[in-house]
Design an enzyme around this catalytic site. Structure first.
Site, mmCIF file in Angstrom:
data_model
loop_
_atom_site.group_PDB
_atom_site.id
_atom_site.type_symbol
_atom_site.label_atom_id
_atom_site.label_comp_id
_atom_site.label_asym_id
_atom_site.label_seq_id
_atom_site.Cartn_x
_atom_site.Cartn_y
_atom_site.Cartn_z
ATOM 1 N N GLY A 52 31.372 20.553 -55.761
ATOM 2 C CA GLY A 52 31.214 20.707 -54.309
ATOM 3 C C GLY A 52 29.792 20.459 -53.853
ATOM 4 N N VAL A 71 38.715 20.192 -58.245
ATOM 5 C CA VAL A 71 38.470 21.141 -59.346
ATOM 6 C C VAL A 71 39.720 21.917 -59.771
ATOM 7 C CG1 VAL A 71 35.984 21.437 -58.895
ATOM 8 C CG2 VAL A 71 37.629 22.969 -57.773
ATOM 9 N N SER A 118 30.199 35.561 -54.116
ATOM 10 C CA SER A 118 29.945 35.894 -52.712
ATOM 11 C C SER A 118 29.809 37.395 -52.561
ATOM 12 C CB SER A 118 31.121 35.413 -51.848
ATOM 13 O OG SER A 118 31.057 35.993 -50.567
ATOM 14 N N TYR A 158 39.855 35.512 -50.543
ATOM 15 C CA TYR A 158 38.507 35.054 -50.910
ATOM 16 C C TYR A 158 37.789 36.110 -51.767
ATOM 17 C CZ TYR A 158 33.839 33.027 -50.004
ATOM 18 O OH TYR A 158 32.589 32.457 -50.124
ATOM 19 N N ILE A 173 25.320 32.388 -45.173
ATOM 20 C CA ILE A 173 24.464 31.219 -45.355
ATOM 21 C C ILE A 173 24.923 30.136 -44.367
ATOM 22 C CG2 ILE A 173 23.679 29.450 -47.001
ATOM 23 C CD1 ILE A 173 22.912 32.381 -47.849
#
Ligand code: NAP
Length: 243
Positions: free
Chosen positions: A8, A61, A141, A154, A187
């Site tokens: 990525g 991936v 994260s 997530y 971010i």
């Protein structure tokens, strides 16, 4: 020739990491991406404009067979090169409250982060073990540490990456391969472009979102010789949010 595979790296944090690893460590960069070839070419152009080298390496991936066959073919065609640094960075969000998360969105988020990490690590690890040298950095994260409402899928993906980081680091430390996770908070990137930064920055003690470049400096340090005794760690980079 030592190489870094950054999954990525056509955009966002991965792009900044690819550029930084080239600048700081002089690695030849394998720029992985999913579909955005133009953006991946921009990453390569920026690396080359700084005097570095790299090449595009497109694969999804999640696709074990594609990952294995593309990396094996590359290795056969480039016997003088090897992957010294792997950054498992590719990731997506499909945020929703749990009752509304479709099976497809659950699987996509888990498969890109967790299965992607497994696929890419397996494709390069044997060579690292033989070389008795290597760096694996997994992009986790803050959500994977503290959880976040609306991000069950997530958080599960990133939490799994953190647990896998700890296990694998203990398996392979004796071969001088380190495995660490980086856990960014907010971010600025395409992933966070729909968020209300003006409002959310007040949740951050530093009162701002971080930049992809700031994350890249941390990854570059972990990939360097200076970080040889750091392994199995999860390093927060979040402007002071208590995790
Ligand atoms: P981004 O700007 O959305 O970029 C995502 C990158 O991942 C792109 O290069 C994309 O390629 C690639 N990608 C997506 N699915 C892929 C797949 N199946 N196979 C290969 N590549 C794939 O995201 P970002 O903000 O830079 O995030 C990078 C990583 O940091 C992610 O793991 C994310 O979870 C993590 N993170 C981000 C933040 C944040 O605030 N931004 C915070 C914590 C953690 P294409 O260009 O081809 O689509």
């Amino acid at each position: 020739m030592k190489c870094a595979l950054v999954t990525g790296s056509s955009r966002g944090i991965g792009k900044a990491v690819a550029i930084q690893l080239s600048k700081d460590l002089g690695l030849h960069i394998l720029i992985n991406y999913s579909s955005n070839t133009d953006a991946a070419k921009e990453t390569l152009a920026e690396i080359e404009s700084n005097g570095g080298t790299g090449e595009l390496m497109q694969f999804n991936v999640q696709d074990a067979q594609a990952v294995q066959s593309i990396i094996s073919k590359w290795q056969e065609e480039n016997p003088d090169k090897y992957v010294e640094v792997l950054v498992n960075n590719a990731g997506i969000t499909r945020d929703n409250l749990l009752p509304m998360i479709s099976e497809e969105d659950w699987d996509a988020v888990l498969n890109i982060s967790v299965k992607g990490m497994y696929n890419c690590t397996q494709a390069v690890l044997r060579k690292m073990l033989r070389n008795r040298s290597g760096r694996i950095i997994n992009m986790a994260s803050l959500s994977g540490l503290k959880g976040n409402p609306g991000q069950t899928n997530y958080a599960a993906a990133k939490g799994a990456m953190i647990a896998a980081t700890k296990s694998l680091s203990q398996e392979i430390a004796k071969r001088k391969i380190t495995v660490n996770a980086v856990a960014p908070g907010f971010i600025t990137s395409d992933m966070t472009s729909d968020l209300d930064e003006e409002q959310l920055k007040h949740m951050v003690p530093a009162q701002r979102f971080g930049s992809a470049e700031e994350v890249a400096h941390l990854v570059s340090f972990l990939a360097s010789d200076k970080a040889a005794y750091i392994t199995g760690e999860v390093i927060n980079i979040n402007g002071g949010i208590y995790a």
